[in-house]
Design a protein around this motif. Structure first.
Motif, PDB file in Angstrom:
ATOM      1  N   CYS A 112       6.201   5.647  -5.785  1.00 37.23           N
ATOM      2  CA  CYS A 112       6.109   5.284  -4.376  1.00 37.23           C
ATOM      3  C   CYS A 112       5.419   6.407  -3.615  1.00 37.23           C
ATOM      4  O   CYS A 112       5.891   7.550  -3.595  1.00 37.23           O
ATOM      5  N   ARG A 113       4.321   6.103  -2.967  1.00 35.22           N
ATOM      6  CA  ARG A 113       3.559   7.122  -2.243  1.00 35.22           C
ATOM      7  C   ARG A 113       4.252   7.524  -0.949  1.00 35.22           C
ATOM      8  O   ARG A 113       3.966   8.581  -0.397  1.00 35.22           O
ATOM      9  N   ASP A 114       5.171   6.686  -0.469  1.00 35.15           N
ATOM     10  CA  ASP A 114       5.871   7.000   0.770  1.00 35.15           C
ATOM     11  C   ASP A 114       7.153   7.792   0.532  1.00 35.15           C
ATOM     12  O   ASP A 114       7.550   8.594   1.386  1.00 35.15           O
ATOM     13  N   HIS A 133      11.133  -0.051  -2.966  1.00 31.15           N
ATOM     14  CA  HIS A 133       9.804   0.561  -2.962  1.00 31.15           C
ATOM     15  C   HIS A 133       8.686  -0.427  -3.285  1.00 31.15           C
ATOM     16  O   HIS A 133       7.515  -0.097  -3.117  1.00 31.15           O
ATOM     17  N   HIS A 136       6.567  -0.851  -0.378  1.00 26.55           N
ATOM     18  CA  HIS A 136       5.916   0.345   0.163  1.00 26.55           C
ATOM     19  C   HIS A 136       4.531   0.514  -0.451  1.00 26.55           C
ATOM     20  O   HIS A 136       4.099  -0.265  -1.300  1.00 26.55           O
ATOM     21  N   ARG A 137       3.880   1.587  -0.047  1.00 27.11           N
ATOM     22  CA  ARG A 137       2.626   1.972  -0.701  1.00 27.11           C
ATOM     23  C   ARG A 137       2.988   2.626  -2.041  1.00 27.11           C
ATOM     24  O   ARG A 137       3.763   3.581  -2.068  1.00 27.11           O
ATOM     25  N   TYR A 138       2.433   2.122  -3.108  1.00 27.28           N
ATOM     26  CA  TYR A 138       2.800   2.677  -4.405  1.00 27.28           C
ATOM     27  C   TYR A 138       1.551   2.851  -5.263  1.00 27.28           C
ATOM     28  O   TYR A 138       0.491   2.295  -5.012  1.00 27.28           O
ATOM     29  N   ARG A 139       1.741   3.654  -6.306  1.00 29.04           N
ATOM     30  CA  ARG A 139       0.675   3.949  -7.253  1.00 29.04           C
ATOM     31  C   ARG A 139       1.138   3.535  -8.643  1.00 29.04           C
ATOM     32  O   ARG A 139       2.207   3.928  -9.087  1.00 29.04           O
ATOM     33  N   GLU A 797      -2.235  13.184  -1.925  1.00 30.82           N
ATOM     34  CA  GLU A 797      -2.381  12.331  -0.756  1.00 30.82           C
ATOM     35  C   GLU A 797      -3.388  12.957   0.207  1.00 30.82           C
ATOM     36  O   GLU A 797      -3.416  14.183   0.403  1.00 30.82           O
ATOM     37  N   GLU A 801      -4.937   6.576   4.817  1.00 27.17           N
ATOM     38  CA  GLU A 801      -4.397   5.275   5.232  1.00 27.17           C
ATOM     39  C   GLU A 801      -3.729   5.308   6.597  1.00 27.17           C
ATOM     40  O   GLU A 801      -3.688   4.301   7.299  1.00 27.17           O
ATOM     41  N   THR A 802      -3.215   6.469   6.975  1.00 30.91           N
ATOM     42  CA  THR A 802      -2.493   6.553   8.247  1.00 30.91           C
ATOM     43  C   THR A 802      -3.421   6.550   9.456  1.00 30.91           C
ATOM     44  O   THR A 802      -2.979   6.273  10.567  1.00 30.91           O
TER      45      THR A 802
END
Length: 1529
Positions: A112-114, A133, A136-139, A797, A801-802
């Motif tokens: 999970c990237r978050d 997750h 969420h944003r994940y990899r 990171e 994206e933010t």
């Protein structure tokens, strides 16, 4: 029926297993049970785990489970059904807090990237799908076969640590897992685990190949062996496959299968049989893989029973992993046994296992690692014990991995560090209890020790660079794991140990400080490019560690202060005391450090200074300043000393931009590129700019500007008289102007870049947003390209994206197939044309894009500075540099030089940057006014500078009010206004207008008197239109003139066509036709007595692509070469499949007409000095020799075949063509002296020339016969088989007498003139030119005949001549195929190739074996004149006449050349006659070839032809030829 049989078989197996278990349960202690099990295993294991193909493995596993593992499970369960017992144990366990699923190779993982603490925290697929997750944003990635699922680990996730499966239940059992195990099961299992673990360890490290440990040795040892091949990371797949095919006589497919198993499992049995057979295969493998000094493949002859027990030991470890998964109690029981001392040692069994890791092959390691991860690393208490054990042995483990291991890091025990060092509480405990930070850093330093110089800096030599340095860098990866979690609270012991480790880290940085320093080369280009890659690889690995260490220091005041003081102490010890010199300008003086970047060593590696900058910016957090009482150590660095290293780097980069470091080669350019690259810039370029901003903050602004001016060497330039400046050497003038531009750019960056943390009042999102804005100002970009341009943090990171949706709009994929982000219009105002993360190319693209956009929108093209964010309170004083006296003086000096018409020393780029700085100052003035503060720039910019003050400081004397060039008062504003009234700043008129407009606005805000000046346009609208019309008219005239010239050239080249066309035109058309009489009279003639005069050739100058130096192409100078590719060719072949037989005996002189073979030469056209190329090629060879063999297969060239890539265009090459000058400029003597001594072309008819040639051949034949008879009389030898051979040609005077007997004396004398050389020019071939001619001739010989080089072979010049002919042939065919004229459509590469190749071929005979060349010339002439008395001449139908003609033309000048003078000029006074008649003879012979090989239908009837007589004569000739040939046949 089958089902009943299977059930019976299962029951039978269960009964057998139960009985065996009952027998084993009677053993009450370890020794008795071990003896019983060993006896059972020794009889069954060799029979079960036989060495067969992979298809038998499932069968073996099933048999092993039935006969061995099933009884063991019944033994653990005390005779009860294991399925029932294990199920009950699972139910009694508490729900697992951690998932702990060990990943297999290729298994998907999710992070999970978050919420992940770091990128190593992952979920398995089951946990991820049942966790929060998933939204969420994940990899997603695939596992390399190590690690386990972190679900349930609260330290791995910021929130939602558990999935629905592993959510912690509030009701937990009060009993420990071990207490929940039945007592009997616990005691039996404890003994079994002890025996199994010890057995597995003993067998897998067992090094004897034909015996087994006590208790396992069979009573009879059969003669059954295998050849076991082990894997390494040195040899390639192809090497292993080729070796196996020779060693074990297997097919290619079988060898591929063996190699695949070896790569996958680490070893494979490649030969089975008795000892003799296996030993023979082993010897062949070792011998074939140890050639050329290479390391041999590891291979052993092993008894099959030893291999069987190895296999069983690994299956036993897998079974233990399965068993402990049934119960938490069994898991803890295994952990206890692993931590017990091994035999009589004081080390635990698991400690012995990890220390023996390098002794194991790949699959054995994997089994141990999986057991460790499934047991001790799952339980938190045992994980702590294991981590302390691992840390204690860290140095030993890394040393073994680096020096002994030949496996990848992923299958090394050192890869388990990620499982421990990334856990925050565990890593901090290890720092405090085991001094982990110091241990890791000291280990790294111990491996860097041998590569350190006497002065303490690291130095990596390309020739002796350790190949294991790549492995050493994994230690820095461990350091990154340790630092990945920043502490919120500090214990006293943690501070102590952290600072201890930090001191070791500072020692490492001090070893890098000043690394790979370079000194500017002035006289000569560097000979060998220095090694620079390792330092940047080290910087890339260290970059994130440095950032995280700075973040650690910033979290505690005392740690920050101690780190700052320690860093400054080390810097002081390195720099020592500095020599100072006082510099004065504009009424201000400053003591500057004496250091000349242009003459003294400079480096881009200053990590210690940059670390100090990172620490300094954090001081404001605790309200500490440089001048705080008691803060600094003894003998602190002054602010000027703090910025010294950063200034060195910036000045060197500016000097490189100015072209002052061209002789330092590509290595310096590569270093500067990576200095600015996104992977390095955050801890290199950005820190240097930060340090300069710190210097500007701490120093008096005037002193800061003087310091920078002095380091750039511009103090005197800003004081010198403009006339004196104009008289400078032009190159030096360019250097000075570029340095001024770079100086202004540096000030713009230092004063304008405020987005670094702690410098400007901005957030992290603001910083990322600014980066994205400037990337999109270049043009729309896809997401992937944007992400690559941003710096990643330690979690990989970028923050893209933010912010991306707030600054850009997404355009859906179009024809390109990529969606693009386009910058929103409101953010274009934030564009900074001098953004410091732009490369030069990016800056140009962005500026062009912005100007086009403004122009299309009807706006001015001005690109003013954006409004910057305010500085923080600590850095607020940096902006005062914009309004200091020295800055005003610099701005006014450049503006004044631009406003005076006759003064140099300024450029448009300077004006742009000065205007930009003025605009930045106006922004600051406005910002200070809004804050009710006075900045002071307006007052100084509008004040008239006292003339006496300027003149007294040595400023421009021509600016005196009494001077004719004075345009008014010397204020910045007045200079801007005067600049607006002239036409010299057309390009920046919009920016100048914006500056004046903004100046007026600020004046109005401050209530000052406003002076409004419009920027004068060059011309009014009418004049502008007239000017453009005139320019268009001139352009049309130039185009028409070019077309006319091209038309005349075309007519000259195609004069016969125009003449034929003209005769067919009627009288009306002919009256208006173009008169070509003058053109036809000047049409060039290539051969014969009327040959046109050669085009005047001046001295040819070439630029070496390696050293960038110009060189004249001469015979007696430094050789120049062209990169070329020589290759065998069949492109013209009319007999496909026909090949050269025995190359040793092949006669290369006469090429057959079917052209079934040939040697072709091509070139990319890039020129080098021969010695520059030699050094370049040697460096390529050395680099490839250092490269492991397994990686060489991926290259596009083979250095063993002398192949290389052109240094500029990277086209494949394998030779170099020496460049020779045009014959008219071949030496440095005057061309006039040559022309004066050149006799007129002699008059010799075709028949006379042919008779002379025949006389030469007849005299040579008679001379050879006399020599042969003399040898027979003296040596009494038998008659030689070489009848009627040719000797050397007779001397010219003798030949003249012979010809005078049969023809006129004048004819004989004229024939003699054809072969008289211009002897007035002595031999002037330089040694380098000779060497290059010989080298290229050798390359043609090697490729053309496929033989090893042999310079004494008489065929060497012949191959050179035939290669020249074949290459011309190929080019002509290509142009004919494309319907292009021969000489009018040659590309530059073809033209250069043919020119260089023909001149080389003409000179080749002079340099190589001249005696052989004379004999070759006689033999070629014999074939051309059909002299039947000469032996071994081919039939006329078997010779390609074009190649024969080329060979004759190239060899005939050598016919009567003496050895003492044959190196003279290649020009012969009668060469035009020789070439003319040689062309006629070969053309006649070619016509005969056509007539002999053609068939026509003829009849006695009259032919209806326009020219009947001519046709009848041709027919008669055709019939006579065939009749004559038929009679002979």
């Amino acid at each position: 029926m089958a089902t009943d049989d299977e059930e019976k078989l299962c029951r039978l197996q269960e009964n057998n297993s139960r009985k065996l278990a009952q027998q084993w349960q009677q053993c009450n202690d370890v020794q008795s049970l071990q003896a019983t099990l060993f006896k059972y295993w020794s009889s069954h294991v060799p029979n079960i785990y036989t060495i067969d193909d992979e298809a038998e493995v499932p069968t073996q596993d099933n048999t092993g489970r039935d006969l061995i593992f099933s009884p063991l499970e019944w033994f653990i369960c005390s005779g009860s059904d294991p399925k029932v017992v294990f199920k009950k144990l699972k139910q009694e366990d508490d729900p697992p807090k951690l998932c702990g699923r060990v990943f297999k190779m290729g298994e998907p993982t999710y992070s999970c990237r978050d919420c992940a603490v770091d990128p190593t925290c992952v979920f398995c697929i089951d946990c991820f799908q049942k966790s929060a997750h998933r939204t969420h944003r994940y990899r997603m990635s695939t596992s390399g076969g190590g690690g386990f699922c972190d679900c349930g680990d609260v330290e791995a996730w910021k929130q939602n640590p558990s999935c629905e499966i592993h959510t912690v239940n509030s009701e937990q059992s009060t009993k420990s897992p071990l207490e929940r195990l039945p007592a009997e099961m616990k005691s039996k299992t404890e003994i079994l685990f002890h025996i199994a673990l010890n057995y597995a360890y003993d067998l897998l490290i067992w090094e004897q190949c034909d015996t087994l440990p006590h208790g396992l040795q069979p009573s009879v040892l059969a003669d059954s062996y295998c050849t076991m091949l082990f894997n390494d990371e040195v040899h390639t797949y192809d090497q292993v496959i080729d070796t196996l095919k020779k060693a074990v006589d297997c097919t290619h497919k079988e060898a591929v299968d063996f190699a695949t198993v070896v790569d996958r499992e680490g070893r494979s049995s490649v030969c089975n049989g008795n000892f003799r057979i296996c030993e023979q295969a082993c010897s062949i493998i070792k011998r074939n893989t140890s050639r050329h000094g290479n390391k041999a493949l590891k291979v052993h002859v092993m008894h099959t029973s030893v291999v069987a027990h190895h296999t069983f030991a690994m299956r036993l470890l897998s079974w233990l992993t399965e068993i402990i998964a049934h119960s938490e109690g069994l898991r803890q029981l295994l952990c206890v046994e692993c931590m017990k001392p091994y035999r009589d040692t004081n080390k635990a069994l698991i400690e012995h296992v990890i220390l023996s890791d390098t002794k194991l092959w790949k699959v054995a390691r994997i089994h141990w690692h999986q057991l460790i991860m499934s047991s001790v690393l799952i339980d938190q208490e045992f994980k702590k014990q294991f981590a302390m054990m691992y840390t204690k042995n860290y140095n030993t483990l890394q040393r073994d991995f680096i020096t002994l291991d030949d496996h990848d890091h992923s299958v090394s025990i050192t890869s388990l560090s990620v499982q421990m060092f990334t856990v925050p509480t565990l890593s901090r405990m290890l720092i405090m209890e085991c001094d982990l930070l110091s241990e890791v850093l000291n280990t790294f330093m111990s491996f860097c020790g041998p590569d350190r110089r006497a002065e303490g800096r690291l130095k990596f030599d390309r020739n002796s660079l350790q190949q294991n340095f790549r492995r050493i860098q994994y230690i820095l990866l461990d350091l990154r794991y340790i630092l990945s979690s920043i502490p919120n609270e500090w214990e006293s012991k943690l501070k102590e140990k952290f600072l201890k480790g930090l001191n070791v880290f500072l020692e490492l940085l001090s070893a890098i400080q000043g690394m790979d320093a370079v000194t500017r080369q002035v006289a000569l280009h560097i000979e060998v490019e220095p090694e620079w890659e390792t330092a940047f690889n080290l910087q890339i690995k260290l970059g994130s560690c440095i950032t995280m260490l700075l973040e650690w220091c910033a979290t505690d005041r005392s740690v920050l202060v101690e780190a700052y003081r320690a860093t400054m102490k080390i810097l002081r010890s390195i720099s020592g005391s500095s020599k100072l010199v006082k510099k004065k300008i504009s009424g201000h003086d400053c003591s500057c450090i004496v250091y000349d970047v242009a003459t003294q060593p400079v480096t881009v590696h200053s990590p210690l200074s940059r670390f100090l900058a990172g620490l300094h910016v954090s001081l404001q957090k605790y309200r500490i300043s440089y001048y705080s009482e008691g803060f600094l150590p003894n003998m602190p660095l002054s602010p000027a000393e703090m910025i010294e290293e950063a200034m060195h780097t910036q000045v060197m980069i500016s000097q490189v931009q100015a072209g002052m470091w061209r002789r330092n080669g590509y290595s310096l350019l590569n270093q500067i590129y990576y200095y600015h690259n996104v992977r390095c810039r955050s801890e290199m370029q950005d820190r240097d700019i930060l340090m300069l901003q710190i210097g500007a903050m701490l120093m008096n602004p005037n002193e800061f500007v003087i310091t920078v001016l002095n380091k750039y060497g511009l103090i005197n330039v800003m004081k010198e008289n403009a006339d004196k400046l104009s008289s400078e050497d032009s190159q030096k003038q360019v250097h000075i102007e570029t340095l001024i531009e770079e100086f202004l750019l540096l000030l713009i960056v230092v004063l304008g870049e405020r987005y670094a943390a702690g410098v400007g009042q901005v957030s992290h999102e603001d910083r990322v947003k600014r980066e994205v804005i400037h990337q999109l100002c270049i043009g729309p970009m896809p997401h992937s390209e944007l992400a690559k341009s941003l710096t990643e943090n330690h979690n990989h990171e970028t923050g893209l994206e933010t912010v991306i949706t707030s600054v850009a709009t997404f355009k859906k994929p179009g024809a390109t197939g990529k969606g693009l982000y386009e910058l929103k219009r409101e953010f274009y105002k934030d564009y900074n044309p001098f953004f410091y993360h732009y490369s030069k190319a990016d800056q140009s693209k962005a500026e062009e894009t912005q100007r086009k956009m403004k122009k299309s929108n009807g706006e001015g093209e001005a690109l003013p500075p954006p409004v910057p964010p305010p500085f923080t309170s600590t850095f607020k004083s940096v902006s005062s540099v914009l309004q200091c006296d020295v800055m005003i003086h610099v701005l006014s000096t450049i503006l004044r030089r631009a406003s005076l018409s006759r003064i140099r020393g300024w450029t448009e780029t300077m004006i742009q940057r000065v205007l930009y700085l003025v605009g930045m100052a106006l922004h600051e003035e406005k910002c200070h006014h809004n804050n009710h503060e006075d900045f002071g720039f307006i007052a100084k910019a509008t004040a008239e500078l006292p003339w006496q003050h300027i003149s007294g400081d040595g400023c421009l004397s021509c600016l005196n009010p009494n001077s004719d060039n004075s345009d008014g008062p010397a204020s910045v504003l007045s200079l801007l206004e005067s600049l607006a009234k002239i036409k010299r700043v057309e390009e920046h008129k919009d920016l100048l207008g914006w500056v004046l407009k903004t100046f007026a606005e600020v004046q109005q805000l401050k209530g000052s008197e406003i002076t409004s000046v419009e920027v004068q346009k060059d011309l009014d609208a009418e004049a502008e239109k007239k000017r453009k019309s005139e320019l268009a008219k001139q352009r049309r005239a130039r185009i028409m003139a070019q077309m006319s010239a091209m038309q005349r050239n075309f007519i000259k080249e195609n004069a016969e066509l125009f003449e034929a066309t003209e005769t067919e035109l009627d009288s009306d058309v002919s009256a208006t036709a173009m008169d070509t009489s003058e053109i036809l009279s000047d049409f060039p003639v290539a051969v014969g007595a009327k040959r046109s005069k050669a085009t005047e050739q001046g001295v040819t100058k070439c630029t070496c692509i390696l050293c960038q130096e110009d060189e004249e192409v001469t015979l007696d100078g430094r050789a120049m070469v062209l990169a070329s590719l020589v290759q065998r060719s069949t492109v013209l072949s009319k007999s496909r499949g026909k090949v050269i037989g025995d190359a040793e005996k092949f006669d290369a002189m006469f090429v057959p007409p079917d052209l079934y073979y040939g040697t072709h030469v091509s070139t990319c056209g890039h020129i080098m000095h021969w010695d520059c190329w030699q050094r370049f090629f040697e460096s390529v060879v050395a680099k490839e020799q250092r490269r492991p063999h397994r990686f060489r297969a991926h290259l596009s060239f083979d250095v063993d075949k002398r192949e290389f890539l052109c240094p500029l265009c990277e086209s494949l090459s394998n030779a170099v063509i020496p460049l020779l000058p045009h014959p008219g400029t071949s030496t440095s003597q005057s061309q006039d002296s040559i022309c004066d001594e050149k006799p007129a072309s002699p008059e010799v008819s075709y028949n006379e020339w042919l008779a002379g040639i025949q006389s030469i051949l007849q005299a040579s034949q008679e001379s050879a016969l006399r020599q042969k008879q003399q040898q027979e009389e003296e040596m009494q030898q038998q008659q030689s088989s070489e009848e009627n051979s040719l000797s050397d040609p007779c001397p010219l005077p003798t030949l003249t007498k012979m010809m005078a007997q049969t023809m006129a004396q004048t004819v004989a004398e004229n024939f003699q003139l054809l072969f008289e050389y211009v002897y007035s020019i002595p031999s002037q071939f330089s040694d380098s030119v000779k060497d290059m001619i010989k080298m290229f001739a050798r390359s043609l010989y090697m490729v053309g005949l496929g033989l090893m080089p042999f310079d004494e072979d008489e065929r060497v010049p012949v191959v050179a001549w035939t290669t020249c002919a074949y290459t011309i042939h190929s080019v002509e065919n290509l142009l004919r195929e494309e319907a292009k004229p021969l000489f009018g459509s040659l590309s530059s590469r073809q033209n250069e190739c043919l020119g260089a190749l023909v001149r080389f071929a003409a000179a080749c005979g002079n340099i190589t074996n001249t005696t052989a060349c004379r004999k070759h010339a006689l033999r070629l002439l014999s074939a051309m004149t059909a002299m039947t008395e000469v032996a071994d001449l081919p039939c006329i139908l078997d010779i390609d006449m074009f190649t024969l003609m080329v060979n004759v033309c190239l060899s005939i000048p050598l016919l009567n050349c003496e050895d003492s003078v044959c190196n003279s000029s290649t020009h012969v006074s009668g060469e035009a006659i020789n070439h003319h008649w040689a062309l006629k003879v070969t053309l006649t012979a070619h016509i005969l070839q056509i007539l002999f090989t053609s068939t026509f239908q003829t009849s006695d009837e009259e032919m209806e032809l326009e020219d009947r007589d001519e046709a009848q004569k041709l027919l008669e000739i055709y019939k006579n030829l065939h009749t004559t040939a038929g009679n002979k046949l």
